[in-house]
Design a protein around this motif. Sequence first.
Motif, PDB file in Angstrom:
ATOM      1  N   ASP A 183       0.825  -1.219   0.000  1.00 11.88           N
ATOM      2  CA  ASP A 183       0.000   0.000   0.000  1.00 11.88           C
ATOM      3  C   ASP A 183       0.855   1.262   0.000  1.00 11.88           C
ATOM      4  O   ASP A 183       0.330   2.349   0.195  1.00 11.88           O
ATOM      5  N   GLY A 184       2.147   1.120  -0.215  1.00 12.94           N
ATOM      6  CA  GLY A 184       3.014   2.299  -0.187  1.00 12.94           C
ATOM      7  C   GLY A 184       3.899   2.385  -1.411  1.00 12.94           C
ATOM      8  O   GLY A 184       3.805   1.580  -2.335  1.00 12.94           O
ATOM      9  N   ALA A 185       4.775   3.363  -1.424  1.00 13.37           N
ATOM     10  CA  ALA A 185       5.734   3.528  -2.512  1.00 13.37           C
ATOM     11  C   ALA A 185       6.926   2.603  -2.283  1.00 13.37           C
ATOM     12  O   ALA A 185       7.330   2.379  -1.153  1.00 13.37           O
ATOM     13  N   LEU A 186       7.450   2.048  -3.359  1.00 14.74           N
ATOM     14  CA  LEU A 186       8.557   1.103  -3.262  1.00 14.74           C
ATOM     15  C   LEU A 186       9.661   1.513  -4.216  1.00 14.74           C
ATOM     16  O   LEU A 186       9.457   1.536  -5.419  1.00 14.74           O
ATOM     17  N   LEU A 311      18.900   6.905   9.799  1.00 13.29           N
ATOM     18  CA  LEU A 311      19.679   8.112   9.471  1.00 13.29           C
ATOM     19  C   LEU A 311      18.807   9.362   9.426  1.00 13.29           C
ATOM     20  O   LEU A 311      19.309  10.454   9.157  1.00 13.29           O
ATOM     21  N   GLY A 312      17.490   9.199   9.655  1.00 11.77           N
ATOM     22  CA  GLY A 312      16.621  10.379   9.734  1.00 11.77           C
ATOM     23  C   GLY A 312      15.495  10.445   8.727  1.00 11.77           C
ATOM     24  O   GLY A 312      14.707  11.393   8.733  1.00 11.77           O
ATOM     25  N   LEU A 313      15.378   9.446   7.848  1.00 11.80           N
ATOM     26  CA  LEU A 313      14.284   9.453   6.871  1.00 11.80           C
ATOM     27  C   LEU A 313      13.062   8.783   7.509  1.00 11.80           C
ATOM     28  O   LEU A 313      12.695   7.661   7.174  1.00 11.80           O
ATOM     29  N   THR A 314      12.439   9.495   8.451  1.00 10.01           N
ATOM     30  CA  THR A 314      11.358   8.888   9.237  1.00 10.01           C
ATOM     31  C   THR A 314       9.965   9.250   8.716  1.00 10.01           C
ATOM     32  O   THR A 314       9.038   8.456   8.823  1.00 10.01           O
ATOM     33  N   GLU A 315       9.817  10.432   8.135  1.00  9.75           N
ATOM     34  CA  GLU A 315       8.479  10.880   7.756  1.00  9.75           C
ATOM     35  C   GLU A 315       7.982  10.199   6.483  1.00  9.75           C
ATOM     36  O   GLU A 315       6.821   9.794   6.397  1.00  9.75           O
ATOM     37  N   ALA A 316       8.865  10.049   5.496  1.00 12.76           N
ATOM     38  CA  ALA A 316       8.460   9.449   4.215  1.00 12.76           C
ATOM     39  C   ALA A 316       7.936   8.028   4.394  1.00 12.76           C
ATOM     40  O   ALA A 316       7.098   7.561   3.626  1.00 12.76           O
ATOM     41  N   ILE A 317       8.411   7.326   5.435  1.00 14.44           N
ATOM     42  CA  ILE A 317       8.017   5.923   5.631  1.00 14.44           C
ATOM     43  C   ILE A 317       6.822   5.774   6.590  1.00 14.44           C
ATOM     44  O   ILE A 317       6.404   4.670   6.874  1.00 14.44           O
ATOM     45  N   ASP A 318       6.287   6.900   7.057  1.00 12.93           N
ATOM     46  CA  ASP A 318       5.163   6.890   7.994  1.00 12.93           C
ATOM     47  C   ASP A 318       3.878   7.226   7.237  1.00 12.93           C
ATOM     48  O   ASP A 318       3.722   8.325   6.720  1.00 12.93           O
ATOM     49  N   LYS A 319       2.983   6.256   7.178  1.00  7.87           N
ATOM     50  CA  LYS A 319       1.750   6.417   6.394  1.00  7.87           C
ATOM     51  C   LYS A 319       0.937   7.638   6.838  1.00  7.87           C
ATOM     52  O   LYS A 319       0.272   8.275   6.019  1.00  7.87           O
ATOM     53  N   THR A 320       1.004   7.961   8.124  1.00  5.59           N
ATOM     54  CA  THR A 320       0.185   9.071   8.637  1.00  5.59           C
ATOM     55  C   THR A 320       0.841  10.437   8.444  1.00  5.59           C
ATOM     56  O   THR A 320       0.181  11.469   8.533  1.00  5.59           O
ATOM     57  N   LYS A 321       2.163  10.449   8.165  1.00 10.63           N
ATOM     58  CA  LYS A 321       2.875  11.734   8.072  1.00 10.63           C
ATOM     59  C   LYS A 321       3.428  12.055   6.690  1.00 10.63           C
ATOM     60  O   LYS A 321       3.709  13.218   6.380  1.00 10.63           O
ATOM     61  N   LEU A 333       0.465   8.832  -0.410  1.00  9.94           N
ATOM     62  CA  LEU A 333       1.555   7.868  -0.572  1.00  9.94           C
ATOM     63  C   LEU A 333       2.523   7.913   0.594  1.00  9.94           C
ATOM     64  O   LEU A 333       2.704   8.960   1.207  1.00  9.94           O
ATOM     65  N   TYR A 334       3.133   6.762   0.882  1.00 10.78           N
ATOM     66  CA  TYR A 334       4.270   6.721   1.803  1.00 10.78           C
ATOM     67  C   TYR A 334       5.273   5.722   1.257  1.00 10.78           C
ATOM     68  O   TYR A 334       4.969   4.955   0.341  1.00 10.78           O
ATOM     69  N   LEU A 335       6.482   5.744   1.794  1.00  8.33           N
ATOM     70  CA  LEU A 335       7.557   4.896   1.299  1.00  8.33           C
ATOM     71  C   LEU A 335       7.611   3.614   2.125  1.00  8.33           C
ATOM     72  O   LEU A 335       8.033   3.627   3.270  1.00  8.33           O
TER      73      LEU A 335
END
Length: 405
Positions: A183-186, A311-321, A333-335
């Motif tokens: 359900d996310g970006a890959l 390393l700090g890429l936390t928002e792109a992988i969070d479906k809610t953020k 979309l999320y990663l």
Amino acid sequence: MWIILVLALCGLAAAVPSEDRKLSDKATTLAERSTTLAFNLYHAMAKDKNMENILLSPVVVASSLGLVSLGGKATTASQAKAVLSADKLNDDYVHSGLSELLNEVSNSTARNVTWKIGNRLYGPASINFADDFVKNSKKHYNYEHSKINFRDKRSALKSINEWAAQTTDGKLPEVTKDVEKTDGALIVNAMFFKPHWDEKFHHKMVDNRGFMVSRSYTVGVPMMHRTGLYNYYDDETEKLQVVEMPLAHKLSSMIFIMPNHVEPLERVEKLLNKEQLKTWAGKMKKRSVAISLPKVILEVSHDLQKHLADLGLTEAIDKTKADLSKISGKKDLYLSNVFHAAALEWDTEGNPYDADIYGREEMRNPKLFYADHPFIFMIKDSKTNSILFIGRLVRPKGDKMRDEL
């Protein structure tokens, strides 16, 4: 709505710059930042106790981050730049710098190496890609995009793996056996790299030897041997050896860092950073070295999502953020995964060597560099000063050898 983003960089080698052309400040800056990323990401991955072989292309991971920042807004975009240590640089500077760097280092004709990199963006039938994103990502990161139906997971996985195999001439047969989150970006990188030595190994000087994965576990591998003049340093304090072997055209080289004895690589990896590499380089001297290397093809596929999150890429992988709304025009979309798949092959092939060298005084009493246990390696580009690949060989392919009595 979901999207599968498969990043690859096919066709970057088509632009063939002159070997003498000077790099812009943008490309030089991004090369330096990608080298910082190389060590940061390697250390994050090395903490994973279940991981054996590592194979990373920092310039390609940097382009993945560039693509996330291109498709993202607000903190989602700025975090991607921050992981690349480029948060103080404006977007155009980052994208054009990465684009020039990638075009330069993937020019395999100038470097006389084989480097196949593939690029594709998969999305569902329902998605509408934003025109600006399609245009700019094509301009900077050179990718195609197509649609895929992930409801039929087996067929979707087969399609991705077939694409990777085709991109790499069959050298990378599989990116992944499964995708848990659909359900996310890959993001997926698919690559095949084969160095062409500045001086080849003799094809008949290959025999089967043991590679000690650990003190109690040995696998059989073909080992190739040659003696030549190489940059070499024996670090007696840290009990390790460093050797640098130029690749053809001498625009890049392969650096091997190996502890003197069989041991987990953790101790040596703790030393690994830009400053230490510079220190070793400053102490290396050209001298006679008898080198024995396993003749291998290393196939590795990493999911970098959690390591980039470290390393700090936390928002792109969070479906809610996550805000990747520049990709489709919608904030949906999320990663979910960042697959980085590569095959690296080194064998005997290279330029003819100077046979007259073997009568010289300087060839006497060579140092021995016998790579029969885990080691770290890098492929370094001398023009851009970037690291094309960084990795470690812990367990090469091979059958277990019977334990000696």
